[in-house]
Design an enzyme around this catalytic site. Structure first.
Site, PDB file in Angstrom:
ATOM      1  N   GLU A  90      -2.576   4.701   2.182  1.00  0.00           N
ATOM      2  CA  GLU A  90      -1.717   3.709   1.617  1.00  0.00           C
ATOM      3  C   GLU A  90      -1.984   2.063   1.660  1.00  0.00           C
ATOM      4  OE1 GLU A  90       1.861   1.180   0.779  1.00  0.00           O
ATOM      5  OE2 GLU A  90       0.763   1.300   2.467  1.00  0.00           O
ATOM      6  N   GLU A  91      -2.577   1.902   2.945  1.00  0.00           N
ATOM      7  CA  GLU A  91      -2.907   0.430   3.340  1.00  0.00           C
ATOM      8  C   GLU A  91      -4.051   0.001   2.726  1.00  0.00           C
ATOM      9  OE1 GLU A  91      -0.933  -1.450   4.636  1.00  0.00           O
ATOM     10  OE2 GLU A  91       0.522  -0.281   5.891  1.00  0.00           O
TER      11      GLU A  91
ATOM     12  N   HIS B 248       2.826  -6.229   9.557  1.00  0.00           N
ATOM     13  CA  HIS B 248       1.479  -6.291   9.936  1.00  0.00           C
ATOM     14  C   HIS B 248       1.282  -7.284  11.202  1.00  0.00           C
ATOM     15  CE1 HIS B 248       0.081  -4.839   5.758  1.00  0.00           C
ATOM     16  NE2 HIS B 248       1.024  -3.864   6.186  1.00  0.00           N
TER      17      HIS B 248
ATOM     18  N   ASP C  27       4.975   0.294  10.252  1.00  0.00           N
ATOM     19  CA  ASP C  27       4.664   0.396   8.869  1.00  0.00           C
ATOM     20  C   ASP C  27       3.371   1.274   8.964  1.00  0.00           C
ATOM     21  OD1 ASP C  27       3.552   0.030   6.214  1.00  0.00           O
ATOM     22  OD2 ASP C  27       3.332  -1.895   6.422  1.00  0.00           O
TER      23      ASP C  27
ATOM     24  N   ASP D  46       9.151   3.964   2.779  1.00  0.00           N
ATOM     25  CA  ASP D  46       8.265   3.035   3.412  1.00  0.00           C
ATOM     26  C   ASP D  46       9.304   1.814   4.139  1.00  0.00           C
ATOM     27  OD1 ASP D  46       5.923   1.169   3.712  1.00  0.00           O
ATOM     28  OD2 ASP D  46       5.038   2.213   2.137  1.00  0.00           O
TER      29      ASP D  46
ATOM     30  N   HIS E  36       3.692   7.354   4.302  1.00  0.00           N
ATOM     31  CA  HIS E  36       2.296   7.244   4.671  1.00  0.00           C
ATOM     32  C   HIS E  36       2.107   7.131   6.100  1.00  0.00           C
ATOM     33  CE1 HIS E  36       1.554   2.839   5.370  1.00  0.00           C
ATOM     34  NE2 HIS E  36       2.578   2.597   4.537  1.00  0.00           N
TER      35      HIS E  36
END
Length: 351
Positions: free
Chosen positions: A206-207, A315, A174, A229, A65
């Site tokens: 995706e998030e 994150h 990410d 991922d 993603h």
């Protein structure tokens, strides 16, 4: 890693792509893969799909993603300060004092997330995301509203940097690293022509909702799929080892658990042995928390695996990974796909 490939990765990392606003990065991904893919498609979700051997009856899908966590404008007060809500699993704790890019309706502008001075009591304990505000320098609501609207996105203003020992650090590794990896696997395979159809997908959302992965899986109808991922590295201070033992520079990470097709994992392990490559493992007993979960449920069901890149500081604005692990994941996936004949039986209960 080739100079051209590294430049492409850094360009992806420079491009804001909050979940729901991936158009700009997707155009860059599409322009890159069209130079070596047999075919490139898009869909109504916003996915971009690069294909080799589009007429092959056996299809493998690789999904990485391209979206990142971020912020969305929720309110502008009379003084011109901009309040935001979460886009994905972004934390409020690293935000204090950070610069941001507000992707406004009429262009991108810079702002700062304000912090109360220690002389005035400092940042209060127990503050929440709703307490954050962005100062773009505007004098009032009327002035800032010409540049920013409710529903506009924002991301940290943070350039990716290369640290010692070929470590890469920045915002949104990410999972723009995953979108990069699937593109590079396609590029490698374009020189060798595998015996199966390969569908490399830069997925969206995706998030936030994983809808992109579902659209892609439903449209491609793959015989098998691998999500690419990131996963939590546990090799830095303050991490409880109950979260596993995953280290940078120790190779790609395979998931083990109920959603994972054990045959795909076995083929990946055979490739790692053939390449004399270390691999690591993580547990996903119920679900993976990645695009694999949605792809698996499309059509009549898709056998899936998850190959992840070890990532520190998930994150945060300073996510950190290893170029060595990135290169090895590309090698691993390329080798495994080249072994496929198109006659593989993925039923777990059959030999």
């Amino acid at each position: 890693m080739e100079k051209e490939s590294k430049a492409f990765l850094m360009e992806l990392l420079r491009t804001p792509s909050p979940s729901g606003m991936e158009m700009k990065i997707q155009k860059k991904w599409m322009n890159y893969v069209k130079e070596f893919a047999d075919e490139v498609r898009t869909d109504s979700a916003g996915n971009v799909i690069g294909i080799i051997n589009p007429h092959a009856p056996f299809r493998i899908m690789l999904a990485g993603h391209c979206d990142e966590i971020g912020m969305i404008v929720s309110h502008i007060n009379d003084q011109g300060f901009v309040y935001v809500d979460k886009v994905g699993g972004i934390s409020h704790k690293p935000a204090i004092g950070m610069k941001v890019e507000v992707l406004g309706a009429n262009g991108t502008i810079t702002g700062v997330i304000g912090a109360n001075a220690e002389h005035h009591g400092g940042v209060k304990d127990g503050f929440e995301f709703s307490d954050l505000f962005i100062d773009c320098g505007a004098r009032n609501r009327e002035e800032i509203s010409k540049l920013v609207q409710v529903g506009d996105f924002a991301v940290y203003k943070r350039e990716a940097e290369i640290l010692q020992n070929e470590r890469l650090s920045g915002r949104g590794l990410d999972n723009r690293t995953g979108a990069f990896i699937v593109a590079e696997v396609l590029k490698r395979l374009s020189h060798t022509k595998p015996r199966v159809g390969v569908y490399a997908v830069s997925t969206v959302n995706e998030e936030t909702n994983m809808g992109g992965a579902y659209f892609a899986g439903a449209g491609i109808k793959p015989n098998m799929a691998i999500a690419c991922d990131v996963t939590f590295a546990t090799d830095y201070p303050g991490v409880d080892r109950k979260h596993g033992d995953v280290k940078l520079d120790h190779g790609p990470v395979l998931a083990k658990g109920a959603p994972i097709n054990w045959k795909i994992n076995r083929w990946l392990e055979e490739s790692a042995k053939r390449l004399q490559m270390d691999i690591q493992y993580e547990l996903t007993p119920r679900r993976t928390g990645t695009d694999a979960d949605q792809i698996r449920l499309t059509g009549l069901g898709v056998p899936i695996a998850l190959v992840s890149l070890p990532l520190r500081y998930m994150h945060s604005p300073v996510e950190t990974a290893s170029f060595k692990d990135i290169d090895q994941e590309i090698d691993l996936l390329t080798d495994m796909i080249l072994q496929l004949t198109g006659k593989e039986n993925l039923h777990p209960v059959e030999d």
